[in-house]
Design an enzyme around this catalytic site. Structure first.
Site, PDB file in Angstrom:
ATOM      1  N   ASP A 291      12.002  13.553  -3.616  1.00  0.00           N
ATOM      2  CA  ASP A 291      11.860  12.700  -4.805  1.00  0.00           C
ATOM      3  C   ASP A 291      10.379  12.536  -5.170  1.00  0.00           C
ATOM      4  OD1 ASP A 291      10.961  11.075  -2.795  1.00  0.00           O
ATOM      5  OD2 ASP A 291      12.166   9.329  -3.345  1.00  0.00           O
TER       6      ASP A 291
ATOM      7  N   ASP B 250       1.257  -3.261   8.172  1.00  0.00           N
ATOM      8  CA  ASP B 250       0.339  -3.984   7.311  1.00  0.00           C
ATOM      9  C   ASP B 250       0.945  -5.354   7.027  1.00  0.00           C
ATOM     10  OD1 ASP B 250      -1.851  -4.273   5.348  1.00  0.00           O
ATOM     11  OD2 ASP B 250      -1.828  -2.085   5.335  1.00  0.00           O
TER      12      ASP B 250
ATOM     13  N   ASP C 126      -4.173  -7.753   5.819  1.00  0.00           N
ATOM     14  CA  ASP C 126      -4.838  -7.541   4.536  1.00  0.00           C
ATOM     15  C   ASP C 126      -5.696  -8.752   4.137  1.00  0.00           C
ATOM     16  OD1 ASP C 126      -4.840  -5.656   2.215  1.00  0.00           O
ATOM     17  OD2 ASP C 126      -4.104  -7.416   1.140  1.00  0.00           O
TER      18      ASP C 126
ATOM     19  N   GLU D 208      -8.571  -7.249   8.073  1.00  0.00           N
ATOM     20  CA  GLU D 208      -9.463  -6.713   7.039  1.00  0.00           C
ATOM     21  C   GLU D 208     -10.274  -7.887   6.484  1.00  0.00           C
ATOM     22  OE1 GLU D 208      -9.387  -4.300   2.798  1.00  0.00           O
ATOM     23  OE2 GLU D 208      -8.025  -5.962   3.163  1.00  0.00           O
TER      24      GLU D 208
ATOM     25  N   HIS E   3      -7.480   4.062   2.771  1.00  0.00           N
ATOM     26  CA  HIS E   3      -6.826   4.248   1.467  1.00  0.00           C
ATOM     27  C   HIS E   3      -7.591   3.591   0.325  1.00  0.00           C
ATOM     28  CE1 HIS E   3      -5.835   0.292   2.783  1.00  0.00           C
ATOM     29  NE2 HIS E   3      -5.374  -0.008   1.584  1.00  0.00           N
ATOM     30  N   ASP E   4      -8.634   2.822   0.616  1.00  0.00           N
ATOM     31  CA  ASP E   4      -9.441   2.171  -0.428  1.00  0.00           C
ATOM     32  C   ASP E   4     -10.799   2.837  -0.609  1.00  0.00           C
ATOM     33  OD1 ASP E   4      -7.535   0.143  -0.849  1.00  0.00           O
ATOM     34  OD2 ASP E   4      -8.411  -1.136   0.702  1.00  0.00           O
TER      35      ASP E   4
END
Ligand code: GLC
Ligand code: CA
Length: 558
Positions: free
Chosen positions: A26, A99, A200, A257, A333-334
């Site tokens: 997908d 996370d 986070d 984080e 990922h940032d």
């Protein structure tokens, strides 16, 4: 529960699930895809997998806006798939970290849907609501994704706070019921057997009393709300409560984080005797290239100054030694891809440069984190037009600075995005040179990096000189040598603008790490005679004091 601190010996591998491996075509990576790739992760040798959020989410911020904390989003699979993945990892002696995004929820979460309706229901105080001040927002805080951090809701005639997107309302941690609800969610997954949490923006949960205005940079309409809320007055108290009620009952790892965190703060929140968290993700080394014009914040395309980089990383090594534990990362990922941002992704240098970065970081004290694709030297995407971007942060900042505020032109901003945008990290994992890099046979949710025919896992596994095998060796060395895990740290030649050299000292042993961060051949003198045992290098032979482009080597001196 006795804490064994296993995470001090571990290497973590971060998976961005939607971009890792699609199993049902997908176009979106999923849990079954991750499970299929466990043998690959095992081969690399990593101990822990950290998954970016896989909970139900309307995806305004790719899963960082959670609408149901107890469910797996159907695009990733089911709870059953999750349990299978967890079991399989455990069978392979690997661990799984999830996370935890609890500074804010999605505006589609049931709590918020109830909260926005009235001032007098069970969830009314779950979020941070304030009356208008003179018909305007309650203070000058800006959202990290552009505009004000406040949105007005007519039903309540009030504004709610969102440090990030409008669809990410901040939870009200002052409310003890909110905290208990969060702890219940945490126990739910921990009781299922997960091995820890990456939390986070966890240093934003305690807001300053009265939510005062924060100074704006000249010319800006809104202030930096992250700076305004970081390190709030009740943060220690909340983290201690969380530890007492939840974390201390499990033998797990936690990493918070924490944008804006200093080493002193890190010792405060993760000190070995603090009973709060185990590690922080600090931001100092990834903030180095920031724009000198504060209106642009991080948006810039200047190369990183090596003297500053050494100074920052060394400061963290020295200040935490014996008091707290570092987390070591170049990218996530940032962030843009490590080899493009900190070194050189030109095909002529990419492989040695990626290996050099790996060595420089993995020989430090702390727990290393490898971001998917880093271990094969994946690069930035080198995008050139705004419609190639996907990420809310990148799109909004372009819109704000080029169109709304018109403080720069499109071309300049596109250069900055190409250099810094989070989308560089989010292109799908490059498994092989077939269509869509073996990520999916469907239409990928996000474009592939054009270089996948040459940079991919299949190629890396077939080439003994690849970045992959270098990382495999780095992981092995950390498992093998106590000095790498525990030695104290000493930076050599702090003012050297081209070479990052440091030593680690443990009992009677010394480890000497030397990395050439340039594309030139250099000549250096070190006090030590370089005659120890060469543990790892990215060149086939050793020329002693002569350093070739991006050469990096590690000696063990007894
Ligand atoms: C963290 C995440 C980032 C997200 C933000 C808001 O910084 O890593 O991806 O956009 O928090 O949740
Ligand atoms: Ca899929």
């Amino acid at each position: 529960m006795k804490q064994s601190n296993w995470w001090k010996n571990a290497v973590v591998y971060q998976i961005y699930p939607r971009s890792f491996q699609d199993s049902n075509n997908d176009g979106i990576g999923d849990l079954q895809g991750i499970k299929d790739r466990i043998p690959y992760l095992k081969k690399l040798g990593v101990d822990v997998i950290w998954l970016n959020p896989i909970y139900d989410s309307p995806d305004q911020d790719n899963g960082y806006d959670i609408s149901d904390y107890r469910n797996i989003a159907s695009k990733y699979g089911s709870l059953k798939d999750f349990k299978q993945l967890l079991n399989t990892l455990h069978e392979q002696n690997m661990k799984l970290v999830m996370d935890l995004v609890v500074n804010h929820t999605s505006d589609q979460h049931d709590w918020f849907k109830a909260s926005r309706k009235s001032r007098s229901n069970k969830y009314s105080d779950y979020y941070i609501w304030r009356d208008p001040v003179n018909g305007h927002e309650p203070n000058n805080w800006g959202s990290s994704f552009g505009g004000s951090a406040w949105t007005y809701v007519p039903e309540r005639k009030q504004y709610y706070l969102h440090l990030f997107a409008e669809g990410q309302p901040d939870l009200n941690w002052e409310n003890p019921q909110v905290r208990q609800s969060v702890y219940e969610i945490m126990r739910y997954w921990l009781d299922m057997g997960i091995d820890g949490y990456r939390m986070d923006v966890i240093n934003f949960i305690s807001k300053p009393e009265g939510l005062p205005d924060y100074p704006c940079v000249p010319g800006a309409k809104y202030s930096n709300s992250q700076a305004a809320v970081a390190d709030g007055p009740r943060l220690n108290e909340f983290l201690q409560e969380m530890n007492r009620e939840v974390l201390s009952k499990y033998d797990i790892m936690t990493v918070g984080e924490m944008p804006n965190v200093t080493p002193e703060d890190a010792i405060n929140y993760t000190g070995l005797d603090r009973k709060e968290l185990n590690m922080v993700f600090q931001f100092e080394h990834v903030s180095l290239g920031a724009n000198p014009d504060p209106r642009f914040g991080q948006w810039n395309d200047e190369p990183i100054n090596l003297v500053e980089l050494k100074q920052v990383l060394s400061k963290w090594q020295n200040k935490l030694n014996g008091k707290a534990w570092n987390s070591l990362y170049w990218n996530n990922h940032d962030r843009p891809r490590a080899v493009s941002h900190f070194a050189n992704d030109d095909p002529k240098y990419r492989i040695n440069a990626a290996k050099m970065l790996g060595t420089t970081l993995h020989m430090m004290q702390g727990t290393p984190y490898i971001y998917e694709g880093e271990e094969i030297g994946m690069t930035n995407a080198h995008l050139t037009s705004i419609d190639q971007y996907e990420d809310i942060e990148s799109l909004n900042i372009y819109h704000d600075l080029v169109e709304k505020e018109a403080i720069t032109d499109s071309q300049t901003m596109l250069k900055y995005l190409a250099s810094i945008s989070r989308d560089n990290a989010r292109t799908p994992m490059q498994w092989d040179d077939s269509n869509n890099a073996g990520f999916t046979e469907g239409t990928p949710w996000y474009r592939l990096n054009d270089n996948y025919p040459t940079i991919n896992v299949k190629q890396a596994l077939s080439d003994k000189e690849s970045v992959f095998y270098h990382y495999q060796k780095l992981v092995e060395l950390r498992h093998q040598y106590e000095i790498i895990r525990l030695g104290s740290y000493n930076l050599l030649d702090p003012q050297d603008e081209e070479v990052f050299a440091y030593e680690r000292i443990y009992n009677n042993q010394k480890l000497l790490v030397i990395s050439n961060f340039t594309d030139s051949k250099l000549q250096r003198e070190y006090n030590e005679e370089l005659k120890g045992h060469l543990l790892i290098s990215n060149y086939k032979d050793d020329l002693g004091m002569t350093l070739r482009p991006y050469e990096s080597k590690v000696y063990l001196l007894d």
